[in-house]
Design a protein around this motif. Structure first.
Motif, PDB file in Angstrom:
ATOM      1  N   VAL A 118     -15.200  34.384 -10.046  1.00 29.40           N
ATOM      2  CA  VAL A 118     -14.425  34.583 -11.271  1.00 29.40           C
ATOM      3  C   VAL A 118     -14.363  36.081 -11.485  1.00 29.40           C
ATOM      4  O   VAL A 118     -15.401  36.739 -11.637  1.00 29.40           O
ATOM      5  CB  VAL A 118     -15.051  33.864 -12.477  1.00 29.40           C
ATOM      6  CG1 VAL A 118     -14.259  34.159 -13.743  1.00 29.40           C
ATOM      7  CG2 VAL A 118     -15.091  32.359 -12.220  1.00 29.40           C
ATOM      8  N   VAL A 123     -10.870  32.678  -9.087  1.00 24.35           N
ATOM      9  CA  VAL A 123     -10.126  32.772 -10.350  1.00 24.35           C
ATOM     10  C   VAL A 123     -10.129  34.241 -10.739  1.00 24.35           C
ATOM     11  O   VAL A 123     -11.192  34.829 -10.934  1.00 24.35           O
ATOM     12  CB  VAL A 123     -10.781  31.934 -11.460  1.00 24.35           C
ATOM     13  CG1 VAL A 123     -10.066  32.164 -12.786  1.00 24.35           C
ATOM     14  CG2 VAL A 123     -10.774  30.459 -11.091  1.00 24.35           C
ATOM     15  N   VAL A 171      -6.500  31.062  -8.455  1.00 27.52           N
ATOM     16  CA  VAL A 171      -5.859  31.110  -9.763  1.00 27.52           C
ATOM     17  C   VAL A 171      -5.746  32.568 -10.157  1.00 27.52           C
ATOM     18  O   VAL A 171      -6.700  33.333 -10.022  1.00 27.52           O
ATOM     19  CB  VAL A 171      -6.682  30.334 -10.811  1.00 27.52           C
ATOM     20  CG1 VAL A 171      -6.059  30.472 -12.196  1.00 27.52           C
ATOM     21  CG2 VAL A 171      -6.808  28.878 -10.420  1.00 27.52           C
ATOM     22  N   ALA A 177     -10.656  24.575 -12.826  1.00 24.96           N
ATOM     23  CA  ALA A 177      -9.256  24.993 -12.853  1.00 24.96           C
ATOM     24  C   ALA A 177      -8.388  23.860 -12.326  1.00 24.96           C
ATOM     25  O   ALA A 177      -8.752  23.174 -11.364  1.00 24.96           O
ATOM     26  CB  ALA A 177      -9.050  26.249 -12.004  1.00 24.96           C
ATOM     27  N   VAL A 222      -7.577  27.005 -16.956  1.00 26.57           N
ATOM     28  CA  VAL A 222      -8.929  27.310 -16.472  1.00 26.57           C
ATOM     29  C   VAL A 222      -9.890  27.242 -17.652  1.00 26.57           C
ATOM     30  O   VAL A 222      -9.604  27.757 -18.736  1.00 26.57           O
ATOM     31  CB  VAL A 222      -9.010  28.710 -15.844  1.00 26.57           C
ATOM     32  CG1 VAL A 222     -10.364  28.920 -15.171  1.00 26.57           C
ATOM     33  CG2 VAL A 222      -7.888  28.932 -14.845  1.00 26.57           C
TER      34      VAL A 222
END
Length: 226
Positions: free
Chosen positions: A67, A96, A115, A156, A161
């Motif tokens: 992330v 992400v 993402v 997600a 998300v």
């Protein structure tokens, strides 16, 4: 069912209603897919630089998801084909990133869930530092950014998300399961002909132009009307 499978099956909308934290409507999957659910390995990129992402791919444990906070200068292609393939080969669950990516077709071929907040052509640098494994803040629809820590869960899917703080996932899942069962009861009732106004105890008289009675849907217009 493993927790990751349960989270994927529940989906981000149900989890967010039950206490998971949305990470922002500006994030969307690069390609359609079955979704992503994994524990978090946080990354913070220096503006216009993705050295920290390369370090994270080499360091994060297989099965985790990166992330990434790249919001300070988002319009660089921080994740490209090379990083997507490297992350897949390391066994990472996905990426992400609050920042842009590039090489969309190649990322899709790599088969890694990614993402992002957009697509950008500019190539980032590889030498400005950043941080891995440390707490980050992700922009969200709320007034304050959302903290994300190592060991949190990230989920997600096509809806968005969500982040589940470590130690709270079990409670959020239990509540979400109850919510999903309640939703299914409503869907079944609607399919049987019930009105959502009655089922949800709504007051349509507050709506300008409403012509029905309490708890009664507007009748279909007569022929030649509407």
């Amino acid at each position: 069912m493993a927790l990751a499978d349960t989270l994927t099956a529940l989906g981000t909308a149900a989890l967010t209603r039950s206490g998971a934290r949305p990470l922002g409507a500006h994030l969307f999957p690069v390609q359609p897919g079955p979704g992503l659910a994994a524990t978090v390995f946080p990354v913070r990129c220096a503006p216009g630089d993705n050295l920290a992402l390369h370090a994270a791919v080499a360091q994060a444990a297989p099965g985790t998801a990166l992330v990434v906070d790249a919001a300070a200068e988002p319009e660089y292609g921080y994740v490209d084909e090379i990083l997507a393939v490297a992350a897949r080969n390391r066994g990472l669950a996905g990426i992400v990133i609050d920042g842009c990516v590039r090489d969309l077709a190649a990322i899709a071929r790599a088969g890694l869930p990614v993402v992002s907040s957009g697509v950008a052509l500019r190539s980032p640098g590889h030498d400005a530092g950043g941080a891995v494994g440390q707490d980050i803040l992700m922009n969200s629809a709320d007034s304050a950014p959302t903290p994300v820590r190592r060991g949190d869960w990230v989920v997600a899917d096509d809806d968005g998300v969500a982040c589940l703080p470590r130690g709270k996932a079990a409670d959020i899942v239990a509540d979400a399961l109850r919510g999903v069962r309640a939703d299914q009861e409503l869907v079944d009732a609607v399919c049987a002909g019930a009105s959502t106004i009655d089922l949800l105890h709504l007051d349509p008289s507050r709506v300008a132009g409403w012509e029905g009675g309490p708890g009664r849907l507007h009748a279909a217009p007569a022929a030649g009307e509407g």
